[in-house]
Enzyme design. Structure first.
Site, mmCIF file in Angstrom:
data_model
loop_
_atom_site.group_PDB
_atom_site.id
_atom_site.type_symbol
_atom_site.label_atom_id
_atom_site.label_comp_id
_atom_site.label_asym_id
_atom_site.label_seq_id
_atom_site.Cartn_x
_atom_site.Cartn_y
_atom_site.Cartn_z
ATOM 1 N N ASP A 104 -1.512 -1.022 5.960
ATOM 2 C CA ASP A 104 -1.696 -0.416 7.275
ATOM 3 C C ASP A 104 -3.128 -0.539 7.776
ATOM 4 O O ASP A 104 -3.461 0.005 8.820
ATOM 5 C CB ASP A 104 -1.291 1.061 7.240
ATOM 6 N N ASP A 129 -0.245 5.067 0.980
ATOM 7 C CA ASP A 129 -0.482 5.974 2.102
ATOM 8 C C ASP A 129 -0.524 5.196 3.414
ATOM 9 O O ASP A 129 -1.219 4.191 3.542
ATOM 10 C CB ASP A 129 -1.797 6.733 1.905
ATOM 11 N N ASP A 154 0.853 -1.175 0.000
ATOM 12 C CA ASP A 154 0.000 0.000 0.000
ATOM 13 C C ASP A 154 0.900 1.241 0.000
ATOM 14 O O ASP A 154 2.093 1.152 0.292
ATOM 15 C CB ASP A 154 -0.902 -0.034 1.235
#
Length: 269
Positions: free
Chosen positions: A209, A15, A13
């Protein structure tokens, strides 16, 4: 049992993993450099469908992270890839930005406001009542309803913004039709990314995240899952879910190869 040493390809990922509001997360630049130097195939994934890979590559470069555009896989690209497999040369009415329209054009789709095969909703900062009304009417007449991702909100420096999921919900309420969502947590996005790399789930890892998108989709796609705590998840968030990632790390810095110990004391050499 599969371990990190078995992983030959990585999906990550963007961000919360590599960058946070245009600030690189410590270790991210070094990890990307390590992958490049070792020839490790990787793709940086994002559910954001506003920007083209070229735009995102430039944004990351301005943050100090070198990611070529061909190493970026967005929900817009995954959506275009899916629609091309479903109906080559089809047509679509699009609510979205350049990242989505460019991906669909390159996949051979025609953008139209006359009896489209699909209504495709993606991220945009320019929603209009007129466009939403057209989308509702097209779906009512039989157009298939597609959304690039389910995210209801997105971040900004001023606070939350309504995102793709919020607009899709408005259309769903008016039509009674739920969209087919291509982006995370649909594991299809990971499978299309692996197809892009020529990778296999048995030797591919996913770094994210978020438990509710990155980790669950990674598990469902059969990947080695790594959750980093530099985004929105913490111990309390992890405990809420009935599934667990394979690894929980403070940051991507923990994925760096350890440097060999070299002592400057001749007695220790």
């Amino acid at each position: 049992m599969r371990t990190r040493s078995d992983i030959e390809c990585w999906l990550t990922d963007m961000d919360g993993v590599l960058v946070h509001e245009n600030t690189p997360i410590p270790g991210a630049s070094d990890l990307l450099q390590q992958w490049r130097e070792q020839g490790v195939p990787f793709l940086v994934l994002t559910n954001n469908s506003i920007f083209t890979p070229r735009d995102l590559s430039a944004r990351l470069r301005a943050s100090g992270l070198l990611v070529p555009e061909e190493s970026i896989w967005t929900s817009a690209l995954a959506t275009a890839d899916f629609l091309k497999s479903q109906m080559p040369g089809g047509s679509a009415f699009v609510i979205g930005e350049a990242g989505l329209t460019t991906a669909l054009h390159e996949a051979g789709f025609i953008m139209t406001e006359t009896d489209p095969d699909y209504v495709v909703v993606g991220e945009t900062r320019n929603y209009s009542f007129e466009a939403i009304t057209k989308a509702i009417r097209f779906i009512g007449r039989g157009a298939r309803f597609i959304a690039t991702n389910p995210d209801a909100t997105g971040p900004s420096t001023e606070g939350l913004l309504p995102a793709t999921g919020a607009i899709s919900a408005l259309i769903t309420k008016a039509t009674g039709m739920e969209p087919y969502v291509v982006g995370k947590p649909n594991p299809m996005m990971f499978r299309s990314a692996m197809n892009r790399l020529g990778a296999h789930s048995e030797n591919t890892g996913m770094i994210g995240d978020r438990m509710d998108t990155d980790v669950v989709a990674g598990i469902e796609a059969g990947l080695h899952t790594v959750l980093v705590l530099t985004g929105i998840s913490d111990g309390a968030e992890i405990a809420r879910y009935p599934f667990r990632p394979d690894e929980v790390l403070e940051s991507v810095a923990e994925l760096l190869d350890a440097e060999p110990f070299e002592s400057e004391d001749p007695e220790l050499l």
